[in-house]
Write an enzyme that holds these catalytic residues in place. Structure first.
Site, PDB file in Angstrom:
ATOM      1  CG  LEU A 127      61.695  20.551  19.206  1.00  0.00           C
ATOM      2  CD1 LEU A 127      61.718  20.766  17.706  1.00  0.00           C
ATOM      3  CD2 LEU A 127      62.948  19.817  19.666  1.00  0.00           C
ATOM      4  CG  ASN A 164      56.492  32.292  15.487  1.00  0.00           C
ATOM      5  OD1 ASN A 164      57.399  31.688  16.052  1.00  0.00           O
ATOM      6  ND2 ASN A 164      55.733  31.724  14.561  1.00  0.00           N
ATOM      7  CG  HIS A 219      30.679  54.370  55.171  1.00  0.00           C
ATOM      8  ND1 HIS A 219      29.822  54.326  54.106  1.00  0.00           N
ATOM      9  CD2 HIS A 219      29.889  54.318  56.274  1.00  0.00           C
ATOM     10  CE1 HIS A 219      28.574  54.265  54.535  1.00  0.00           C
ATOM     11  NE2 HIS A 219      28.589  54.248  55.847  1.00  0.00           N
ATOM     12  CB  ALA A 258      32.689  59.625  66.908  1.00  0.00           C
TER      13      ALA A 258
END
EC number: 2.7.7.23
Length: 449
Positions: A7, A223, A358, A418
């Site tokens: 049900l 419920n 990093h 860099a």
């Protein structure tokens, strides 16, 4: 022949939700799916899921299964009305019909089998599960006469004396379906709820039996969100206890959650506020957490993952991840690599002993063995329309704050300067550098606001 009726038509008003009650989840699985899974263990010939409120949504939530059929209850006029519709729609009402609610997620196959065995052994017309509750408020009361059930009275229809009865109806029934079908159409809605009660059939059938079980939480219906939370806690405690007995240590286990499908090896330590979801597999001697989320991923031996998230990826052996790393789907990190703080990896492969320590984003990339990715490196993989791949050969060193504009292919033992923006491929053993010349202006005076 065994048929099952679940049900699942109700709205679940007390859940205060736009989601149908039976689709609320406990440990990643809906209430309804948990009930279905328990019923499947009985090997029934057919399972009928009776839906109503948001029927399409409920039906779409259930994986295809030839044994599962859906019946729509409109309007929702009670449990008896639901079975009236079922009996009309199913041509052959024969064998046993097991009826239960779709909001009892803790019901076990063993309990259901015990009910079926009682029903068969006594040749009953109807058998149902009962239990005694210290606080039976909200439940229908079961009244016995000798060994048989005389009647069931719903809570809202009980008088003061009847409310003192602690034996309650758990809402799980086994019927002789043929006998049930002969009387089901006669049920009326003569009650305070103006609903058709399935419980009224009990007093109409000759041989009604009770299987009384201990009130151990198994029969708890859902419920509201409080009851949902309590069931979640019960299931999570069971899962974690199983892992602890198999050699897993939890630090503050109450703050952690583990999926039922997850596999965790021996001597694994799960730190506080860690959540393992889906079909994740964690091998022996790992430390996971704190504050870590892993979903549908494999974590190899001797790994450490802290304050990070991992989705749909593979982390091999002896790898450190975190803190504050985000491993997104389709990533594979090979053994002895390191993913450091504030690093995001997406759909990429990092081979053995590679390091991204990093503040970097690596997307749609293949990083060769023993390559070091400097802080602030970005793979610019999206051109506004589609994603492109970055390839970096083994033993390479990518300088801090490098932008690699994909598609791009850097060979083995490549070094980038860099702060470079690299847009062209580089051969093995080369230095790639791309930055503007620094200009120093003497005696510069800043404008004041």
């Amino acid at each position: 022949m065994l048929s099952v009726a679940i049900l699942a038509a109700g709205k679940g008003t007390r859940m205060e939700s736009s989601i149908p009650k039976v689709l609320h989840k406990i440990s990643g699985k809906s209430l309804l799916q948990r009930v279905i899974d328990s019923c499947v263990e009985l090997n029934p010939d057919q399972i009928f899921v009776i839906t109503g409120h948001k029927s399409k949504e409920v039906q779409e939530s259930i994986p295809d299964n030839k044994k599962i059929h859906f019946v729509i209850q409109e309007p929702q006029s009670g449990t008896g009305h639901a079975i009236q519709i079922l009996c009309r729609e199913v041509k052959k009402n024969e064998g046993k019909l097991l009826v239960l609610n779709g909001d009892v997620p803790l019901i076990t196959p063993e309990t259901l089998k015990n009910l079926l065995n009682l029903h068969d052994s006594k040749n009953a017309d109807v058998s149902l599960i009962t239990t005694k509750k210290k606080n039976p408020h909200g439940y229908g009361r079961v009244f016995l006469k000798g060994d048989f059930i005389e009647r069931i009275v719903e809570e809202k229809d009980c008088n003061n004396q009847e409310r003192l009865n602690l034996l309650i109806n758990a809402g799980v029934y086994c019927f002789n379906w043929e006998n049930l079908s002969e009387i089901i159409s006669t049920l009326q809605s003569n009650n305070n709820q103006n609903e058709i009660y399935l419980t009224d059939t009990v007093s109409m059938l000759k041989n009604a039996l009770s299987l009384e079980i201990e009130d151990n939480g198994e029969l708890q219906g859902i419920n509201n969100r409080i009851q949902l939370s309590k069931c979640e806690e019960i299931i999570q405690n069971s899962i974690k206890e199983k892992h602890m007995l198999n050699g897993v240590t939890f630090i503050n286990q109450a703050s952690c959650s583990i999926s039922e499908e997850a596999e965790i090896g021996k001597d694994v330590i799960i730190e506080a506020n860690t959540h393992i979801r889906g079909s994740t597999k964690i091998f022996n001697s790992c430390v996971i957490g704190p504050n870590t989320f892993i979903e549908n991923s494999n974590i190899g031996l001797h790994c450490e993952i802290s304050n990070s998230t991992v989705y749909d990826s593979q982390i091999m052996d002896h790898i450190k991840v975190g803190p504050y790393s985000h491993i997104r789907p389709k990533s594979k990190i090979y053994s002895y690599s390191k993913i450091g703080n504030f690093v995001e990896i997406k759909n990429s492969q990092l081979e053995e002993e590679s390091k991204v320590n990093h503040l970097s984003y690596i997307g749609d990339s293949i990083i060769g063995r023993s390559t070091n990715i400097g802080a602030g490196t970005i793979t610019a993989n999206f051109d506004g329309q589609k994603k492109h791949q970055t390839k970096i050969g083994k033993n390479s060193s990518i300088g801090a704050n490098t932008v690699l504009v994909a598609p791009i292919n850097l060979g083995e033992s490549v070094t980038t300067g860099a702060g470079s923006v690299i847009t062209k491929d580089s051969k093995d053993n080369s230095l790639a550098i791309s930055r503007t010349k620094q200009v120093n202006i003497d005696n510069w005076e800043r404008k004041k606001p």
